[in-house]
Design a protein around this motif. Structure first.
Motif, PDB file in Angstrom:
ATOM      1  N   GLN A 238      -2.102   0.444  -7.391  1.00 20.66           N
ATOM      2  CA  GLN A 238      -2.059   1.879  -7.696  1.00 20.66           C
ATOM      3  C   GLN A 238      -3.117   2.250  -8.737  1.00 20.66           C
ATOM      4  OE1 GLN A 238       1.000   3.732 -10.364  1.00 20.66           O
ATOM      5  NE2 GLN A 238       1.779   4.489  -8.390  1.00 20.66           N
ATOM      6  N   THR A 239      -3.274   1.420  -9.764  1.00 21.27           N
ATOM      7  CA  THR A 239      -4.274   1.682 -10.806  1.00 21.27           C
ATOM      8  C   THR A 239      -5.685   1.683 -10.219  1.00 21.27           C
ATOM      9  OG1 THR A 239      -2.860   0.686 -12.498  1.00 21.27           O
ATOM     10  CG2 THR A 239      -5.207   0.871 -12.999  1.00 21.27           C
ATOM     11  N   LEU A 240      -5.969   0.720  -9.352  1.00 24.69           N
ATOM     12  CA  LEU A 240      -7.304   0.640  -8.748  1.00 24.69           C
ATOM     13  C   LEU A 240      -7.550   1.811  -7.802  1.00 24.69           C
ATOM     14  CD1 LEU A 240      -7.595  -3.201  -8.006  1.00 24.69           C
ATOM     15  CD2 LEU A 240      -8.400  -1.918  -9.996  1.00 24.69           C
ATOM     16  N   MET A 241      -6.516   2.229  -7.072  1.00 23.40           N
ATOM     17  CA  MET A 241      -6.658   3.393  -6.197  1.00 23.40           C
ATOM     18  C   MET A 241      -6.986   4.636  -7.013  1.00 23.40           C
ATOM     19  SD  MET A 241      -3.505   2.657  -3.533  1.00 23.40           S
ATOM     20  CE  MET A 241      -3.580   4.306  -2.813  1.00 23.40           C
ATOM     21  N   MET A 242      -6.296   4.829  -8.122  1.00 17.28           N
ATOM     22  CA  MET A 242      -6.561   5.986  -8.968  1.00 17.28           C
ATOM     23  C   MET A 242      -7.997   5.943  -9.481  1.00 17.28           C
ATOM     24  SD  MET A 242      -2.934   6.046 -11.070  1.00 17.28           S
ATOM     25  CE  MET A 242      -3.506   7.235 -12.269  1.00 17.28           C
ATOM     26  N   THR A 243      -8.444   4.745  -9.861  1.00 15.94           N
ATOM     27  CA  THR A 243      -9.811   4.593 -10.366  1.00 15.94           C
ATOM     28  C   THR A 243     -10.833   5.005  -9.325  1.00 15.94           C
ATOM     29  OG1 THR A 243      -9.167   2.788 -11.855  1.00 15.94           O
ATOM     30  CG2 THR A 243     -11.507   2.938 -11.254  1.00 15.94           C
ATOM     31  N   LEU A 244     -10.692   4.505  -8.102  1.00 19.62           N
ATOM     32  CA  LEU A 244     -11.695   4.802  -7.073  1.00 19.62           C
ATOM     33  C   LEU A 244     -11.611   6.232  -6.571  1.00 19.62           C
ATOM     34  CD1 LEU A 244     -12.348   1.851  -4.590  1.00 19.62           C
ATOM     35  CD2 LEU A 244     -13.754   2.740  -6.430  1.00 19.62           C
ATOM     36  N   ILE A 245     -10.405   6.759  -6.450  1.00 12.94           N
ATOM     37  CA  ILE A 245     -10.258   8.149  -5.994  1.00 12.94           C
ATOM     38  C   ILE A 245     -10.951   9.104  -6.957  1.00 12.94           C
ATOM     39  CG2 ILE A 245      -8.578  10.026  -5.673  1.00 12.94           C
ATOM     40  CD1 ILE A 245      -6.632   7.865  -4.569  1.00 12.94           C
TER      41      ILE A 245
ATOM     42  N   PHE B 225       0.821  -1.204   0.000  1.00 11.90           N
ATOM     43  CA  PHE B 225       0.000   0.000   0.000  1.00 11.90           C
ATOM     44  C   PHE B 225       0.859   1.258   0.000  1.00 11.90           C
ATOM     45  CE2 PHE B 225      -1.641   3.500   2.596  1.00 11.90           C
ATOM     46  CZ  PHE B 225      -2.684   3.917   1.770  1.00 11.90           C
ATOM     47  N   ILE B 226       1.867   1.302   0.864  1.00  8.40           N
ATOM     48  CA  ILE B 226       2.690   2.507   0.973  1.00  8.40           C
ATOM     49  C   ILE B 226       3.380   2.817  -0.357  1.00  8.40           C
ATOM     50  CG2 ILE B 226       4.761   3.456   2.062  1.00  8.40           C
ATOM     51  CD1 ILE B 226       3.880   2.090   4.650  1.00  8.40           C
ATOM     52  N   GLN B 227       3.910   1.796  -1.012  1.00 12.31           N
ATOM     53  CA  GLN B 227       4.560   2.027  -2.305  1.00 12.31           C
ATOM     54  C   GLN B 227       3.560   2.514  -3.352  1.00 12.31           C
ATOM     55  OE1 GLN B 227       7.138  -1.264  -3.637  1.00 12.31           O
ATOM     56  NE2 GLN B 227       7.284  -1.905  -1.504  1.00 12.31           N
ATOM     57  N   ALA B 228       2.386   1.913  -3.361  1.00  9.40           N
ATOM     58  CA  ALA B 228       1.374   2.319  -4.338  1.00  9.40           C
ATOM     59  C   ALA B 228       0.920   3.753  -4.077  1.00  9.40           C
ATOM     60  CB  ALA B 228       0.187   1.366  -4.284  1.00  9.40           C
ATOM     61  N   PHE B 229       0.692   4.078  -2.825  1.00 13.57           N
ATOM     62  CA  PHE B 229       0.203   5.421  -2.483  1.00 13.57           C
ATOM     63  C   PHE B 229       1.251   6.480  -2.800  1.00 13.57           C
ATOM     64  CE2 PHE B 229      -0.140   8.909   0.608  1.00 13.57           C
ATOM     65  CZ  PHE B 229      -1.376   9.413   0.235  1.00 13.57           C
ATOM     66  N   GLN B 230       2.497   6.227  -2.403  1.00 12.45           N
ATOM     67  CA  GLN B 230       3.534   7.232  -2.587  1.00 12.45           C
ATOM     68  C   GLN B 230       3.938   7.390  -4.053  1.00 12.45           C
ATOM     69  OE1 GLN B 230       6.595   6.024   0.203  1.00 12.45           O
ATOM     70  NE2 GLN B 230       5.589   7.074   1.902  1.00 12.45           N
ATOM     71  N   SER B 231       3.514   6.462  -4.909  1.00 13.35           N
ATOM     72  CA  SER B 231       3.815   6.565  -6.342  1.00 13.35           C
ATOM     73  C   SER B 231       2.658   7.150  -7.139  1.00 13.35           C
ATOM     74  CB  SER B 231       4.177   5.178  -6.899  1.00 13.35           C
ATOM     75  OG  SER B 231       5.301   4.643  -6.249  1.00 13.35           O
ATOM     76  N   LEU B 232       1.586   7.549  -6.473  1.00 13.22           N
ATOM     77  CA  LEU B 232       0.467   8.140  -7.192  1.00 13.22           C
ATOM     78  C   LEU B 232       0.892   9.457  -7.825  1.00 13.22           C
ATOM     79  CD1 LEU B 232      -2.478   7.580  -4.663  1.00 13.22           C
ATOM     80  CD2 LEU B 232      -2.179   6.448  -6.871  1.00 13.22           C
TER      81      LEU B 232
ATOM     82  N   MET C 142     -10.484  -6.029  -7.039  1.00 14.44           N
ATOM     83  CA  MET C 142      -9.498  -6.971  -6.526  1.00 14.44           C
ATOM     84  C   MET C 142      -8.201  -6.904  -7.316  1.00 14.44           C
ATOM     85  SD  MET C 142     -11.906 -10.270  -5.526  1.00 14.44           S
ATOM     86  CE  MET C 142     -10.740 -10.836  -4.269  1.00 14.44           C
ATOM     87  N   PHE C 143      -7.098  -7.184  -6.624  1.00 12.32           N
ATOM     88  CA  PHE C 143      -5.778  -7.177  -7.259  1.00 12.32           C
ATOM     89  C   PHE C 143      -4.950  -8.324  -6.699  1.00 12.32           C
ATOM     90  CE2 PHE C 143      -5.117  -4.994  -3.313  1.00 12.32           C
ATOM     91  CZ  PHE C 143      -3.784  -5.187  -2.966  1.00 12.32           C
ATOM     92  N   GLU C 144      -3.889  -8.689  -7.413  1.00  7.40           N
ATOM     93  CA  GLU C 144      -3.010  -9.761  -6.965  1.00  7.40           C
ATOM     94  C   GLU C 144      -2.117  -9.253  -5.830  1.00  7.40           C
ATOM     95  OE1 GLU C 144      -3.137 -12.898  -7.865  1.00  7.40           O
ATOM     96  OE2 GLU C 144      -4.819 -12.374  -9.184  1.00  7.40           O
ATOM     97  N   PRO C 145      -1.954 -10.055  -4.763  1.00  7.12           N
ATOM     98  CA  PRO C 145      -1.079  -9.630  -3.660  1.00  7.12           C
ATOM     99  C   PRO C 145       0.307  -9.233  -4.155  1.00  7.12           C
ATOM    100  CG  PRO C 145      -2.265 -11.628  -3.072  1.00  7.12           C
ATOM    101  CD  PRO C 145      -2.556 -11.381  -4.526  1.00  7.12           C
ATOM    102  N   LYS C 146       0.866  -8.200  -3.541  1.00  7.34           N
ATOM    103  CA  LYS C 146       2.203  -7.667  -3.819  1.00  7.34           C
ATOM    104  C   LYS C 146       2.288  -6.890  -5.130  1.00  7.34           C
ATOM    105  CE  LYS C 146       4.286 -11.809  -1.722  1.00  7.34           C
ATOM    106  NZ  LYS C 146       5.361 -12.822  -1.838  1.00  7.34           N
ATOM    107  N   ASP C 147       1.207  -6.799  -5.897  1.00 10.48           N
ATOM    108  CA  ASP C 147       1.241  -6.111  -7.192  1.00 10.48           C
ATOM    109  C   ASP C 147       0.993  -4.617  -6.974  1.00 10.48           C
ATOM    110  OD1 ASP C 147       0.901  -5.116  -9.771  1.00 10.48           O
ATOM    111  OD2 ASP C 147      -0.062  -6.941 -10.498  1.00 10.48           O
ATOM    112  N   VAL C 148       2.072  -3.874  -6.778  1.00 15.81           N
ATOM    113  CA  VAL C 148       1.979  -2.446  -6.457  1.00 15.81           C
ATOM    114  C   VAL C 148       1.312  -1.677  -7.591  1.00 15.81           C
ATOM    115  CG1 VAL C 148       3.326  -0.359  -6.008  1.00 15.81           C
ATOM    116  CG2 VAL C 148       3.988  -2.532  -4.943  1.00 15.81           C
ATOM    117  N   LEU C 149       1.699  -1.967  -8.828  1.00 16.76           N
ATOM    118  CA  LEU C 149       1.160  -1.228  -9.976  1.00 16.76           C
ATOM    119  C   LEU C 149      -0.342  -1.458 -10.121  1.00 16.76           C
ATOM    120  CD1 LEU C 149       1.737   0.610 -12.361  1.00 16.76           C
ATOM    121  CD2 LEU C 149       2.262  -1.429 -13.736  1.00 16.76           C
ATOM    122  N   ASN C 150      -0.775  -2.703  -9.936  1.00 14.79           N
ATOM    123  CA  ASN C 150      -2.201  -3.017 -10.039  1.00 14.79           C
ATOM    124  C   ASN C 150      -2.985  -2.283  -8.954  1.00 14.79           C
ATOM    125  OD1 ASN C 150      -4.677  -4.199 -10.572  1.00 14.79           O
ATOM    126  ND2 ASN C 150      -3.989  -6.291 -10.311  1.00 14.79           N
TER     127      ASN C 150
END
Length: 366
Positions: free
Chosen positions: A323-330, A215-222, A313-321
């Protein structure tokens, strides 16, 4: 005289396995004599509500050294064998279960498997990644072969993992779902309102297999333009998270389930990042409070999570996936509202009353 059911826990601290036992105890105590027995091996306190009819019984003096903790476990097994031969014994902790498989001699004893026990310590946080972990895994498989034990499972995922690892395919699938206290985990109209900048929450654990780093990697790479549209980030945790880069995130230390539910109610998005879950209660609880959820494909969540219907849903450990879903929902309030409505309907299918009935039906047939 009421039939007595004894739940054995390694501690009474807040945790998923304990939650299931405590909630079942709260329902069953009105019709059965319920005890929760545990060794005196931890200073950590319980934050779950317990009905006054539920009796707590602690075994041994306060232990801090590993050998004294182990001694308390053996004292607990001796206490059960000497005093509760006619009662129903249910235990779940994977390490304690190794000792219980050989030690507990009570005819009606049940091992409740709530996780992928064989792999639960693979992240190295508790047992390391060397000799002790290898020994545990050998003993876990050895304990699986003790067929005099009745087995209970909290999901089809845990059952399939048991069959795969034990190689014993004659064990029946006896299911008891974890569930939700709907008096606590519910939408509170005064708190849950859609905000211009959607807020995010998650239950944060220090164990690597809980995936906080993902989560932290995905969030900080937005991208900056997405970050500017995002509201507060709240991490619900009792753990020490100093090893993680949580700058700009609020860490909330809940004192009760009501505190957790309040965080869900002021959040728009809930994210679960675990590698493996036997069931995974927090996403379901967040659904009951109206959150739109992003959930990793961690196994047991398949009991309720359906991609693109009541969650993403996304695959565990898949930061890029992720991140994409977070951008979609935000950026998509319509989708957030749609997921919130469907997930709320899903959460209503799970109640502790139903789970308690599942357990009693099983006990009455054995």
């Amino acid at each position: 005289m009421k039939k007595r059911i004894i739940f054995i826990t390694p501690t009474i601290k807040t945790g998923g396995g304990n939650r299931v036992f405590f909630e079942l105890a709260n329902i069953l105590c009105h019709s059965y004599d319920i005890m929760i027995v545990y060794p005196n091996n931890s200073d950590e306190a319980n934050t779950f509500h317990l009905e006054p009819e539920v009796r707590l019984h602690v075994i041994g003096k306060r232990a801090k050294e590993k050998w004294t903790k182990l001694y308390n476990l053996f004292r607990l097994i001796r206490y059960i064998n000497r005093n509760h031969q006619q009662d129903i014994i249910i235990y779940t902790d994977p390490i304690f279960s190794i000792f219980a498989a050989k030690g507990i001699k009570v005819p009606q004893s049940y091992r409740f498997i709530q996780a992928d026990d064989y792999r639960i310590f693979d992240d190295g946080m508790v047992l390391g990644k060397g000799l002790i972990l290898r020994l545990y895994k050998r003993l876990c498989l050895w304990a699986y072969q003790k067929q005099h034990i009745h087995y209970l499972f909290n999901s089809h995922y845990t059952y399939e993992r048991y069959l795969q690892d034990s190689g014993y395919h004659k064990v029946p699938y006896l299911l008891i779902h974890p569930a939700i206290n709907h008096d606590i985990f519910r939408i509170k109209q005064r708190l849950h309102t859609e905000t211009p900048k959607p807020s995010i929450c998650l239950v944060a654990r220090k164990h690597p297999s809980k995936g906080l780093d993902t989560f932290i990697q995905a969030f900080q790479s937005l991208p900056p333009e997405v970050l500017s549209q995002c509201g507060p980030i709240k991490l619900i945790s009792h753990d020490n998270l100093s090893a993680f880069k949580t700058q700009g995130m609020e860490i909330i230390r809940p004192k009760s389930d009501n505190d957790i539910a309040d965080v869900y109610n002021i959040s728009d998005i809930f994210i679960s990042t675990s590698w493996r879950e036997g069931f995974g209660l927090p996403p379901l609880e967040a659904m009951a409070c109206g959150c739109a959820c992003i959930i990793s494909r961690s196994g047991g969540v398949d009991e309720y999570a359906i991609d693109l219907q009541n969650c993403l849903m996304f695959e565990p450990k898949d930061v890029l996936n992720l991140q994409t879903l977070m951008m979609t929902l935000i950026q998509n309030s319509t989708l957030r509202q749609q997921l919130s409505r469907t997930s709320l309907s899903t959460s209503k299918l799970f109640s502790w009353e139903k789970s308690a009935k599942q357990l009693i039906d099983i006990l009455n047939k054995n």
